[in-house]
Scaffold this motif. Structure first.
Motif, short mmCIF file in Angstrom:
data_model
loop_
_atom_site.label_atom_id
_atom_site.label_comp_id
_atom_site.label_asym_id
_atom_site.label_seq_id
_atom_site.Cartn_x
_atom_site.Cartn_y
_atom_site.Cartn_z
N ILE A 117 0.86 -1.19 0.00
CA ILE A 117 0.00 0.00 0.00
C ILE A 117 0.89 1.23 0.00
N ASP A 118 0.75 2.07 -1.02
CA ASP A 118 1.57 3.27 -1.14
C ASP A 118 0.89 4.49 -0.51
N SER A 119 -0.41 4.63 -0.72
CA SER A 119 -1.12 5.79 -0.18
C SER A 119 -2.60 5.43 0.01
N VAL A 120 -3.25 6.22 0.82
CA VAL A 120 -4.66 6.00 1.13
C VAL A 120 -5.39 7.34 1.06
N LYS A 121 -6.58 7.32 0.47
CA LYS A 121 -7.35 8.56 0.34
C LYS A 121 -8.79 8.31 0.77
N GLU A 122 -9.29 9.19 1.63
CA GLU A 122 -10.69 9.09 2.09
C GLU A 122 -11.59 9.77 1.07
N LEU A 123 -12.64 9.07 0.64
CA LEU A 123 -13.60 9.62 -0.32
C LEU A 123 -14.86 10.07 0.43
N PRO A 124 -15.68 10.90 -0.19
CA PRO A 124 -16.89 11.38 0.49
C PRO A 124 -17.82 10.22 0.85
N PRO A 125 -18.43 10.27 2.02
CA PRO A 125 -19.35 9.19 2.43
C PRO A 125 -20.60 9.18 1.55
N ILE A 126 -21.21 8.01 1.46
CA ILE A 126 -22.43 7.84 0.67
C ILE A 126 -23.57 7.53 1.62
N PRO A 127 -24.52 8.46 1.80
CA PRO A 127 -25.62 8.20 2.75
C PRO A 127 -26.47 7.02 2.29
N LEU A 128 -26.98 6.28 3.24
CA LEU A 128 -27.89 5.18 2.95
C LEU A 128 -29.33 5.68 2.96
N GLN A 129 -30.16 5.03 2.17
CA GLN A 129 -31.57 5.41 2.17
C GLN A 129 -32.19 5.07 3.52
N VAL A 130 -32.86 6.04 4.08
CA VAL A 130 -33.43 5.86 5.42
C VAL A 130 -34.82 5.25 5.30
N PRO A 131 -35.06 4.11 5.99
CA PRO A 131 -36.39 3.49 5.94
C PRO A 131 -37.40 4.31 6.72
N ALA A 132 -38.64 3.95 6.60
CA ALA A 132 -39.72 4.59 7.36
C ALA A 132 -40.33 3.57 8.31
N PRO A 133 -40.42 3.86 9.60
CA PRO A 133 -39.88 5.05 10.26
C PRO A 133 -38.36 5.01 10.33
N PRO A 134 -37.71 6.16 10.39
CA PRO A 134 -36.24 6.18 10.40
C PRO A 134 -35.69 5.54 11.67
N PRO A 135 -34.55 4.83 11.56
CA PRO A 135 -33.96 4.20 12.74
C PRO A 135 -33.34 5.23 13.66
N GLU A 136 -33.09 4.82 14.91
CA GLU A 136 -32.46 5.73 15.86
C GLU A 136 -31.02 6.00 15.49
N GLN A 137 -30.33 4.97 14.95
CA GLN A 137 -28.93 5.13 14.57
C GLN A 137 -28.81 5.09 13.05
N LEU A 138 -28.27 6.15 12.47
CA LEU A 138 -28.10 6.22 11.03
C LEU A 138 -26.75 5.64 10.63
N TYR A 139 -26.68 5.11 9.42
CA TYR A 139 -25.45 4.55 8.88
C TYR A 139 -25.20 5.12 7.49
N ALA A 140 -23.94 5.04 7.07
CA ALA A 140 -23.55 5.49 5.74
C ALA A 140 -22.51 4.53 5.19
N ARG A 141 -22.23 4.63 3.88
CA ARG A 141 -21.16 3.87 3.24
C ARG A 141 -19.94 4.77 3.14
N GLN A 142 -18.84 4.33 3.70
CA GLN A 142 -17.61 5.13 3.71
C GLN A 142 -16.57 4.50 2.79
N PRO A 143 -16.36 5.08 1.60
CA PRO A 143 -15.34 4.54 0.70
C PRO A 143 -13.95 5.09 1.03
N VAL A 144 -12.96 4.22 0.90
CA VAL A 144 -11.55 4.60 1.09
C VAL A 144 -10.77 4.00 -0.09
#
Length: 209
Positions: A117-144
């Protein structure tokens, strides 16, 4: 057939008493049979039927208890497995950086396969679609994005090792570039995504007025 009363009169008094006692005893026995023995027998049969029903109920209750304990054991095992997957798969930032956390997780796996591994770069997170009713804890997809180099075999082994060790990690991008100066070694841009916790949804504030 006629009953001869004169013959009865000729019977001795002792015999008469014996016949009388026998008749009274027979009548008492019959009365006891109808008044005590038969009702007691009917009650005994009823009690036996009730006892059989109670035994069936107890057997069902024991089976339910055993089933409940087994279900509790299965639930506890499933929760433990979920916690293991979550703790191993949900990425948290290291020193405020998801890229640093990703590098810390994947560097040992790269060393095992020979990929560098030579280098690592953090990319913008990708929000997940929130179900109804929305959960108490939200999650996202974090690409690196990981930039490194290695042979085709080392690159493939590295990706396979990551997927086997981190089940919730997803390969979302792969680009391999040839290096003219090193024909057997290639440059690789590999993007992995992790689930990451977002902001916890707070309950609405109620107006006390």
């Amino acid at each position: 057939m006629s009953f001869d009363l004169t013959a009865l009169a000729k019977i001795a008094p002792s015999m008469k008493r014996a016949l009388t006692i026998t008749a009274v005893a027979a009548a008492a026995g019959g009365a006891l049979l109808f008044m005590a023995v038969l009702p007691s027998r009917a009650r005994l049969l009823s009690v036996r039927s009730e006892l059989a029903g109670l035994n069936e109920t107890i057997a069902r209750m024991r089976a339910d208890i055993i089933g409940t304990e087994q279900q509790r054991t299965k639930t506890a095992a499933a929760e433990a497995k979920l916690n293991t997957l979550t703790s191993a798969g949900v990425i948290d930032p290291l020193l405020g950086s998801f890229a640093m956390r990703g590098k810390a997780l994947l560097t040992p796996l790269a060393q095992e396969t020979g990929f560098v591994i030579d280098s690592v770069k953090e990319l913008p997170p990708i929000p997940l679609q929130v179900p109804a009713p929305p959960p108490e804890q939200l999650y996202a997809r974090q690409p690196v994005e990981f930039t490194g180099h290695g042979t085709y075999d080392q690159t493939a082994a590295f990706i396979a090792r990551v997927e086997a060790s981190l089940p919730l990690t997803t390969l979302s991008g792969l680009l391999i570039l040839s290096l003219p100066q090193t024909p057997e070694t290639h440059k690789a841009l590999i993007t992995f995504e992790w689930p990451t916790k977002g902001e916890k949804r707070l309950p609405p504030v109620k107006n006390g007025n």
